[in-house]
Design a protein around this motif. Sequence first.
Motif: not given
Lengths: 190, 190
Positions: A48, A50-51, A64-66, B48, B51, B53, B69-71
């Motif tokens: 993935p 990296p973020i 959970a919402r980023i 990582p 996620i 997006i 974004a979401y896990f």
Amino acid sequence: MIKYPNGSRVKVDKTIDYGRRGMSLEDDLNATNKYYLESDIAAVYKKPTPIQITKVEYKSRATARITEAYFQTPSTTDYNGVYKNLYIDFEAKETQSKTSLVSSMIHPHQLAHMERVIRYGGIAFVIVRFYSLDETYFVFAAKIINYLRSAQRKSIPHAWFVENGILIPYNYLIKVDYLKVIDQLILEGK
Amino acid sequence: MIKYPNGSRVKVDKTIDYGRRGMSLEDDLNATNKYYLESDIAAVYKKPTPIQITKVEYKSRATARITEAYFQTPSTTDYNGVYKNLYIDFEAKETQSKTSLVSSMIHPHQLAHMERVIRYGGIAFVIVRFYSLDETYFVFAAKIINYLRSAQRKSIPHAWFVENGILIPYNYLIKVDYLKVIDQLILEGK
């Protein structure tokens, strides 16, 4: 527009293409790795991106919402996995150019990572697609590293790939059959 | 509070701990992998977190800000890499419990992934830390898979790890020296 004898006009969608074109190298590699996985041949995955997450909202325990995050530079190549007792590691690059690949597309830390992989006994390579030429090459990382470090080169000519790379055949089932190239190398005892 | 002879009071910060405690297993593994990398021993990285997006804001060409974004659930284990020609793959779990590890902490798709790794000739294992006991175990994935599949077990007792795992020694320089365990296995021809 095509004019038919009866006078009706049919709009021809020029974006339709039944061959490989239209699919990105990443899509083709994902499909290939999925095929390898489902055929019980190898486990190779794209890492993935990296973020760096700076803000997260918790609506409930489960969700959970980023709400704020940024892309980070990867420190390794994009793909790795295991095949026939071997550690496999590669980077994939695609260019629209018909003449060369811009060297900066492969980062110095990726070259350093691939050098390590070779030292530790893994197989490191780069898959490069010349999109407009419909050609996809397998090139050993060692060759690219030598080429790029022997002089400050801003690009790698297409002719270099023809000479130093191995053309990866395309087929409908396995879009980028890079393990076939590795099989050949195992057979030749390389 | 400690009362000194002169009557002054000094606040003792109970959170200070000069040993391992206070650092998470993930922190210790990151430090260990960094040590392996800098000592030119192995290239092992944590993948990582994947996620998804959904919204990105582009302020300029160079900067992109992710605003939604979401896990996602990872489809593989967290760590993989290459060491002495071997493909290394593991999952790390930490528990506060002194008696057992809850089985659901290791997902079924992670078990399936580790089974594949074993089939393809890689080395798959799990690192489990009992935080309150200050013990970190190396357990072959095959053993955990067998145990969990032999019956529907909700947890793995601490005693099982004592019997089936290998205690990983802690030292200041290499916090979780799991490659030492692998070295021993190579020596023993396993």
